[in-house]
Design a protein around this motif. Sequence first.
Motif, PDB file in Angstrom:
ATOM      1  N   GLY A 112      -9.824   2.468  -2.956  1.00  0.00           N
ATOM      2  CA  GLY A 112      -9.024   2.226  -1.768  1.00  0.00           C
ATOM      3  C   GLY A 112      -9.880   2.083  -0.521  1.00  0.00           C
ATOM      4  N   SER A 120       0.773  -2.744   4.456  1.00  0.00           N
ATOM      5  CA  SER A 120       0.940  -1.307   4.610  1.00  0.00           C
ATOM      6  C   SER A 120       2.345  -0.999   5.116  1.00  0.00           C
ATOM      7  CB  SER A 120      -0.103  -0.768   5.588  1.00  0.00           C
ATOM      8  OG  SER A 120      -0.089   0.656   5.614  1.00  0.00           O
ATOM      9  N   VAL A 157      -1.317  10.082   0.420  1.00  0.00           N
ATOM     10  CA  VAL A 157      -2.720   9.777   0.685  1.00  0.00           C
ATOM     11  C   VAL A 157      -3.258  10.619   1.833  1.00  0.00           C
ATOM     12  CG1 VAL A 157      -4.277   7.964   1.525  1.00  0.00           C
ATOM     13  CG2 VAL A 157      -2.592   7.433  -0.223  1.00  0.00           C
ATOM     14  N   GLY A 184       0.813  -1.210   0.000  1.00  0.00           N
ATOM     15  CA  GLY A 184       0.000   0.000   0.000  1.00  0.00           C
ATOM     16  C   GLY A 184       0.844   1.257   0.000  1.00  0.00           C
ATOM     17  N   PRO A 185       0.210   2.422  -0.121  1.00  0.00           N
ATOM     18  CA  PRO A 185       0.955   3.685  -0.093  1.00  0.00           C
ATOM     19  C   PRO A 185       1.522   3.957   1.296  1.00  0.00           C
ATOM     20  CG  PRO A 185      -1.406   4.100  -0.032  1.00  0.00           C
ATOM     21  CD  PRO A 185      -1.248   2.627  -0.272  1.00  0.00           C
ATOM     22  N   VAL A 206      -5.107   3.905 -11.205  1.00  0.00           N
ATOM     23  CA  VAL A 206      -5.186   4.870 -10.113  1.00  0.00           C
ATOM     24  C   VAL A 206      -6.008   4.272  -8.980  1.00  0.00           C
ATOM     25  CG1 VAL A 206      -6.152   7.096  -9.399  1.00  0.00           C
ATOM     26  CG2 VAL A 206      -4.899   6.910 -11.556  1.00  0.00           C
ATOM     27  N   GLU A 207      -5.542   4.469  -7.742  1.00  0.00           N
ATOM     28  CA  GLU A 207      -6.337   4.111  -6.578  1.00  0.00           C
ATOM     29  C   GLU A 207      -7.054   5.362  -6.096  1.00  0.00           C
ATOM     30  OE1 GLU A 207      -5.701   1.796  -2.426  1.00  0.00           O
ATOM     31  OE2 GLU A 207      -4.582   3.674  -2.623  1.00  0.00           O
ATOM     32  N   SER A 223      -1.902   6.514  -5.979  1.00  0.00           N
ATOM     33  CA  SER A 223      -2.990   6.707  -5.025  1.00  0.00           C
ATOM     34  C   SER A 223      -3.329   8.190  -4.858  1.00  0.00           C
ATOM     35  CB  SER A 223      -2.611   6.126  -3.657  1.00  0.00           C
ATOM     36  OG  SER A 223      -2.365   4.743  -3.740  1.00  0.00           O
ATOM     37  N   THR A 224      -4.620   8.478  -4.676  1.00  0.00           N
ATOM     38  CA  THR A 224      -5.053   9.855  -4.470  1.00  0.00           C
ATOM     39  C   THR A 224      -5.174  10.168  -2.985  1.00  0.00           C
ATOM     40  OG1 THR A 224      -7.452   9.475  -4.339  1.00  0.00           O
ATOM     41  CG2 THR A 224      -6.482   9.604  -6.538  1.00  0.00           C
ATOM     42  N   ASN A 227      -9.213   7.309  -3.431  1.00  0.00           N
ATOM     43  CA  ASN A 227      -9.499   7.291  -2.000  1.00  0.00           C
ATOM     44  C   ASN A 227     -10.504   8.355  -1.586  1.00  0.00           C
ATOM     45  OD1 ASN A 227      -7.759   5.160  -0.798  1.00  0.00           O
ATOM     46  ND2 ASN A 227      -6.146   6.339  -1.802  1.00  0.00           N
ATOM     47  N   TYR A 284       1.543   0.528  -4.543  1.00  0.00           N
ATOM     48  CA  TYR A 284       0.812   1.789  -4.568  1.00  0.00           C
ATOM     49  C   TYR A 284       1.739   2.910  -4.108  1.00  0.00           C
ATOM     50  CZ  TYR A 284      -3.422  -1.095  -4.840  1.00  0.00           C
ATOM     51  OH  TYR A 284      -4.389  -1.987  -5.232  1.00  0.00           O
ATOM     52  N   ARG A 296      -2.851  -6.900   0.915  1.00  0.00           N
ATOM     53  CA  ARG A 296      -2.166  -5.606   0.965  1.00  0.00           C
ATOM     54  C   ARG A 296      -1.372  -5.472   2.262  1.00  0.00           C
ATOM     55  NH1 ARG A 296      -4.269   0.488  -0.232  1.00  0.00           N
ATOM     56  NH2 ARG A 296      -5.044  -0.603  -2.075  1.00  0.00           N
TER      57      ARG A 296
END
Length: 298
Positions: free
Chosen positions: A114, A243, A41, A9-10, A95-96, A71-72, A98, A37, A241
Amino acid sequence: MTNIELALGPVFFNWPNEKLLDFYARIADESDIERVYVGEVVCGKRMPFSDKVYPQIIERLQAAGKTVVVSTLALPVTVRDRKSIDALSDWDGLVEVNDFSGVAARKGQRFVAGPFMNIYNEGAAQTLARMGMEGVCPPVELPLSSVEVIAKALPEIEMELFAFGRLPLAVSARCYHARAHKLHKDNCQFICDQDPDGMDVTTLDDQNFLAVNGIQTLSNTVHATTLTQSEIEKKHIKRLRLSPHSVDMVSVAKTFRALATGRIDSAECEAQLTSLPLPGQLANGYTKGKPGHLWVAD
């Protein structure tokens, strides 16, 4: 062998650019994680700094054969934040999203939802699938029984389960980190960089409670889903996922790869994770329909 993939994950935390570069270099060179990602975020104020190195990071990861997903932000609050999400409409890759504004920004192009998108049932998932969603990482407090219902209702959607890390519980317009250091959000001095895995929060009785990361609230415990290979496949989960934290994430990935391929069982996975210098105790209560801070043996 198994078709279960691993995703990274981001990064939620305010890591310096040098640390980000070193971290992702190891992920590119030493891990067999399939999907990574990247992107800010949590806090848009950090973006002018980290955005400088993400193109280099993306290039390094792609050269290593990783699928990179951008990721947004989870809570855009300024014009600059909203423009950063709109700019992703030009990104040819995945694109993820969020925040729901990211769905509109994609203009019908494919995206991943997300965990901040709060998709709690198959109806919401079906609506977003019609808008271009091809994968989802459900909210972290959703029990596995509900995740399985969504996965069965939408077999064409890739289900990704949050399997390791402090749980992202909420984001707020208020910066807890700045407040704790008697600073204003507008002059926070990026004080969150002092806590690379989040700042522990205790109760008045000095009991571990939560963790904060700028405007983000996290669990104090470290969530770990230690389902066996057959259990993961039975619940129609495509990807696990992980993190990012300051702990050796290459080792974490190796442990979950062994779990997903049936080379270790749940107890051994728990033992290997516990041997690492985690920022909190292990927990998995939410996946069992229990309070999230609890550990319920598989």
